[in-house]
Design an enzyme around this catalytic site. Structure first.
Site, mmCIF file in Angstrom:
data_model
loop_
_atom_site.group_PDB
_atom_site.id
_atom_site.type_symbol
_atom_site.label_atom_id
_atom_site.label_comp_id
_atom_site.label_asym_id
_atom_site.label_seq_id
_atom_site.Cartn_x
_atom_site.Cartn_y
_atom_site.Cartn_z
ATOM 1 N N GLY A 1 0.801 -1.204 0.000
ATOM 2 C CA GLY A 1 0.000 0.000 0.000
ATOM 3 C C GLY A 1 0.835 1.256 0.000
ATOM 4 N N ASP A 2 2.145 1.112 -0.057
ATOM 5 C CA ASP A 2 3.056 2.266 -0.091
ATOM 6 C C ASP A 2 4.261 1.855 -0.925
ATOM 7 O OD1 ASP A 2 4.334 4.743 0.538
ATOM 8 O OD2 ASP A 2 3.274 4.805 2.445
ATOM 9 N N ASP A 3 5.380 2.569 -0.786
ATOM 10 C CA ASP A 3 6.556 2.274 -1.593
ATOM 11 C C ASP A 3 7.051 0.849 -1.326
ATOM 12 O OD1 ASP A 3 6.574 4.970 -2.524
ATOM 13 O OD2 ASP A 3 7.570 5.564 -0.658
ATOM 14 N N SER B 1 2.287 -1.684 -6.651
ATOM 15 C CA SER B 1 1.840 -0.666 -5.706
ATOM 16 C C SER B 1 1.163 0.466 -6.484
ATOM 17 C CB SER B 1 3.012 -0.120 -4.885
ATOM 18 O OG SER B 1 2.546 0.794 -3.906
#
Length: 474
Positions: free
Chosen positions: A258-260, A291
């Protein structure tokens, strides 16, 4: 509890066979750890002693807390640090646990059918002070919760297995984050601080409360063969965050986040500037990332201690917002320099190239507005991208341009939803060569330029893993 030395050589094996045959004919029971069936795995160091979590009262029913079993086991096994080290083996089962701390000259090994389940009882999570290079917690100004697996001031630590699973059961924490009910920063899954010779490998990590793997203020780190999975809408579930670390090798990892997927960091504004510990000599290779709202690799935004000598090769992004993104802002200070990337295969991207000079999010009003970041020596080559919305968004800082940008041998196929202009550039300086579609005027095309990539080997690339074995302890 049995502490069984591992089989070391062929003469030992032959001796064991002879003893087994003799004792078998006399109907004498043979100690189980002398059996020859074994599991082999690679590690920076092998261990002389083994023990099972069940030897310390562990119960793998998914309901019984094993926090004290882990604590007791690691405390006992720490006594063998000077005698060949020790290994704690997590056998098949579901092992519910709160946070526990590792020790030096130690291996935590998860069987392929072992699942560690992080406790969702908040009172079981110890509180830690804020990180000195951050000055505050990321979720809340106060301190932070300990990571599930934590260690500080350690030497020679291995966390590995046969793709056994660690489940952070992060939904409890994500819900509190969304409801703004956090007084402390959420836990990470694995955090190692102020340590040297670290290996994290061959595991499946799912649903961390926040970042998954966070080595910080550490050196000589190998992270490989991880499968990291979180819902693509989960908050701040970065995959791997090397933070103020030196000599790190990240390879052969698959991350859905959900992020980098990988976020390279080195401290936040005035706190990172004061702490002055860069991330440098970093290798990232054979990474696959999904992502949709973040980057495959982010440099920053917390980069105030500096990031330099990053080498990226043979990476794949699918349905990801951007490939390599530089995130910084006025007040960050520090630098991002000597970044090299080659061999990127990208499919379904919002941006191929993205640099941001206005990434805010300051820890407090005490940052120095005169602290300008230095972004220079950014080199990308050999890129193939399909189904792209924008080729590039490259925004430097007025009176502080990003310089030394080199992009060569790039083919970008834009999507039906393509935007114009394809290249959006401000306050940057550099060159391009053999790039399609045509770059912005600030990156003029030159003939026969091949952007550099270092030929020398970093020390961490010379580290060869040993073949270790478990002698039928399951």
């Amino acid at each position: 509890m049995k502490l069984c030395p591992r089989v070391r050589n062929s003469s030992y094996v032959i001796g064991v066979i002879s003893i087994v045959l003799i004792l078998g004919s006399l109907n004498v029971n043979v100690v189980e750890c002398n059996k020859l069936d074994s599991i082999e795995y690679p590690a920076i160091n092998c261990r002389k002693h083994n023990a099972l979590l069940t030897d310390f009262g562990g119960v793998g029913d998914g309901k019984t807390s094993n926090t004290k079993a882990f604590e007791s086991a690691i405390s006992k096994l720490s006594q063998y640090a000077s005698d060949g080290g020790a290994q704690l083996i997590v056998p098949p089962g579901k092992w519910l646990t709160g946070p526990f701390n590792l020790t030096s000259h130690f291996t935590l090994f998860l069987h392929k059918e072992a699942v560690l389940l992080a406790s969702q009882i908040e009172s079981e999570w110890p509180q830690l002070p804020v990180l000195p290079s951050y000055g505050r917690g990321r979720d809340a100004p106060g301190g932070r919760f300990s990571s599930l697996i934590f260690g500080a001031n350690l030497t020679d630590v291995v966390i590995t297995g046969q793709n056994g699973t660690i489940d952070g059961q992060g939904s409890y924490w994500w819900d509190k984050f969304h409801k703004q009910q956090l007084n402390l920063t959420r836990p990470y899954m694995i955090e190692i601080m102020y340590s040297d010779q670290i290996q994290i490998s061959n595991l499946t990590l799912v649903n961390s409360p926040s970042w998954f793997v966070h080595p910080i203020y550490s050196s000589n780190i190998i992270i490989q063969g991880l499968t990291i999975l979180a819902p693509v809408d989960s908050p701040n579930t970065d995959g791997i965050d090397p933070d103020s670390c030196t000599n790190t090798r990240i390879e052969d990892c698959y991350i859905v986040s959900g992020d980098d997927c990988v976020a390279v960091k080195s401290g936040w504004d005035q706190y990172g500037i004061k702490f002055r510990k860069p991330t440098e000599h970093l290798i990232i290779r054979r990474l696959t990332c999904i992502s949709p709202d973040s980057a495959m690799i982010a440099l920053g935004s917390e980069m105030s201690g500096g990031i330099q000598d990053v080498r990226v090769e043979d990476i794949v992004a699918i349905n990801t917002e951007s490939a390599i993104r530089i995130k910084t802002a006025i007040g960050r200070g520090g630098y991002v320099k000597n970044i090299f990337a080659k061999g990127m295969t990208l499919n379904t991207m919002k941006y191929v190239f993205w640099m941001t000079g206005s990434y805010g999010s300051h820890p407090d009003p005490g940052f120095d507005p005169k602290a300008l970041p230095q972004i220079t020596g950014i080199n990308y080559k050999d890129v193939v991208a399909k189904n792209v919305t924008y080729s590039a968004r490259l925004d430097g800082i007025s009176n502080d341009p990003f310089t030394g940008i080199c992009i060569s041998n790039v083919t970008i196929q834009v999507s039906e939803q393509q935007k114009k202009p394809q290249w959006n550039c401000t306050d940057i300086v550099g060159v391009t060569s053999n790039v399609i579609p045509n770059p912005c005027p600030l990156l003029p095309q030159k003939e026969k330029i091949n952007c550099p990539f270092p030929n020398d080997k970093l020390p961490i690339d010379n580290v060869q893993l040993k073949t270790c074995s478990l002698e039928n302890v399951f």
